[in-house]
Design an enzyme around this catalytic site. Sequence first.
Site, PDB file in Angstrom:
ATOM      1  N   GLY A  46       0.843  -1.186   0.000  1.00  0.00           N
ATOM      2  CA  GLY A  46       0.000   0.000   0.000  1.00  0.00           C
ATOM      3  C   GLY A  46       0.879   1.236   0.000  1.00  0.00           C
ATOM      4  O   GLY A  46       2.071   1.158   0.316  1.00  0.00           O
ATOM      5  N   GLN A  51       3.310   9.862   1.351  1.00  0.00           N
ATOM      6  CA  GLN A  51       4.591   9.153   1.424  1.00  0.00           C
ATOM      7  C   GLN A  51       5.505   9.508   0.252  1.00  0.00           C
ATOM      8  O   GLN A  51       6.713   9.267   0.320  1.00  0.00           O
ATOM      9  CB  GLN A  51       4.386   7.632   1.482  1.00  0.00           C
ATOM     10  N   CYS A 113       6.129  -0.356   7.438  1.00  0.00           N
ATOM     11  CA  CYS A 113       5.777   0.858   6.689  1.00  0.00           C
ATOM     12  C   CYS A 113       6.972   1.283   5.861  1.00  0.00           C
ATOM     13  O   CYS A 113       8.097   1.296   6.362  1.00  0.00           O
ATOM     14  CB  CYS A 113       5.375   1.975   7.652  1.00  0.00           C
ATOM     15  N   LEU A 114       6.721   1.623   4.608  1.00  0.00           N
ATOM     16  CA  LEU A 114       7.820   2.039   3.728  1.00  0.00           C
ATOM     17  C   LEU A 114       8.477   3.329   4.234  1.00  0.00           C
ATOM     18  O   LEU A 114       9.619   3.606   3.881  1.00  0.00           O
ATOM     19  CB  LEU A 114       7.305   2.231   2.301  1.00  0.00           C
ATOM     20  N   HIS A 155      -4.228   1.420   7.988  1.00  0.00           N
ATOM     21  CA  HIS A 155      -2.838   1.909   8.048  1.00  0.00           C
ATOM     22  C   HIS A 155      -2.656   3.072   7.061  1.00  0.00           C
ATOM     23  O   HIS A 155      -2.074   4.103   7.395  1.00  0.00           O
ATOM     24  CB  HIS A 155      -1.896   0.735   7.714  1.00  0.00           C
ATOM     25  N   GLU A 156      -3.188   2.896   5.842  1.00  0.00           N
ATOM     26  CA  GLU A 156      -3.042   3.945   4.815  1.00  0.00           C
ATOM     27  C   GLU A 156      -3.840   5.193   5.192  1.00  0.00           C
ATOM     28  O   GLU A 156      -3.385   6.314   4.990  1.00  0.00           O
ATOM     29  CB  GLU A 156      -3.506   3.437   3.451  1.00  0.00           C
ATOM     30  N   HIS A 159      -2.066   7.510   7.444  1.00  0.00           N
ATOM     31  CA  HIS A 159      -1.108   8.406   6.773  1.00  0.00           C
ATOM     32  C   HIS A 159      -1.787   9.711   6.361  1.00  0.00           C
ATOM     33  O   HIS A 159      -1.167  10.782   6.393  1.00  0.00           O
ATOM     34  CB  HIS A 159      -0.530   7.744   5.517  1.00  0.00           C
TER      35      HIS A 159
END
Length: 188
Positions: A46, A51, A113-114, A155-156, A159
């Site tokens: 995702g 990000q 997480c990236l 989670h997204e 952000h």
Amino acid sequence: MAIREILEVPDPRLKTVSEPVTEFDDELRTLVEDMFETMYDAPGIGLAAIQVGVPKRVLVIDLQPEDPDAPPVECEHDGHKHTHPATKNEPRIFINPEILDPAEELATYQEGCLSVPEIYADVDRPATCRVRYQDLEGNVIEEDMEGLMATCIQHEMDHLEGILFIDHLSRLKRNMALKKLQKLRQAA
Ligand code: GNR
Ligand code: NI
């Protein structure tokens, strides 16, 4: 299409509250294409626009990213032999998403997480939820989510509010995670 740079902690832009999308135009389509390319390259399941530094309420998810290391599958039909990748991508786009009816029941997943590379920790979130979102044309859609999809979209969506999964941990665990990340970076 282009791979964009993924912001990492402690970049203050990750704390931005993203703005709703109002124009369903070419700029949005290019952003979404670039987000997919960036997510598959990372690889991740995702990605939120913030990000890659764009404070818009745009998410992409693919729980089945093509595994570049998986051997290709050979198949034959119509008298032709050919090969195709072992897994099929399932790209999903969520614009201006909202969570409706989060379940009281929680589910625990080990999240990563990236933007917090190489750190993994268990996070509890509502096990199921309904999501209302818009597609690339601006159509409003509602959908029930469960399992990894429910966790990933939550989670997204965090952000979009400037929240990272480590913000769900105790201060002690969050500080340990950030220290570990600092150490990993020094070693690199
Ligand atoms: O790639 C990712 N994996 C993942 C695993 C468990 C729960 C959430 C995620 S999302 C993450 C990619 C990312 O950072 N998205 O914002
Ligand atoms: Ni993330």
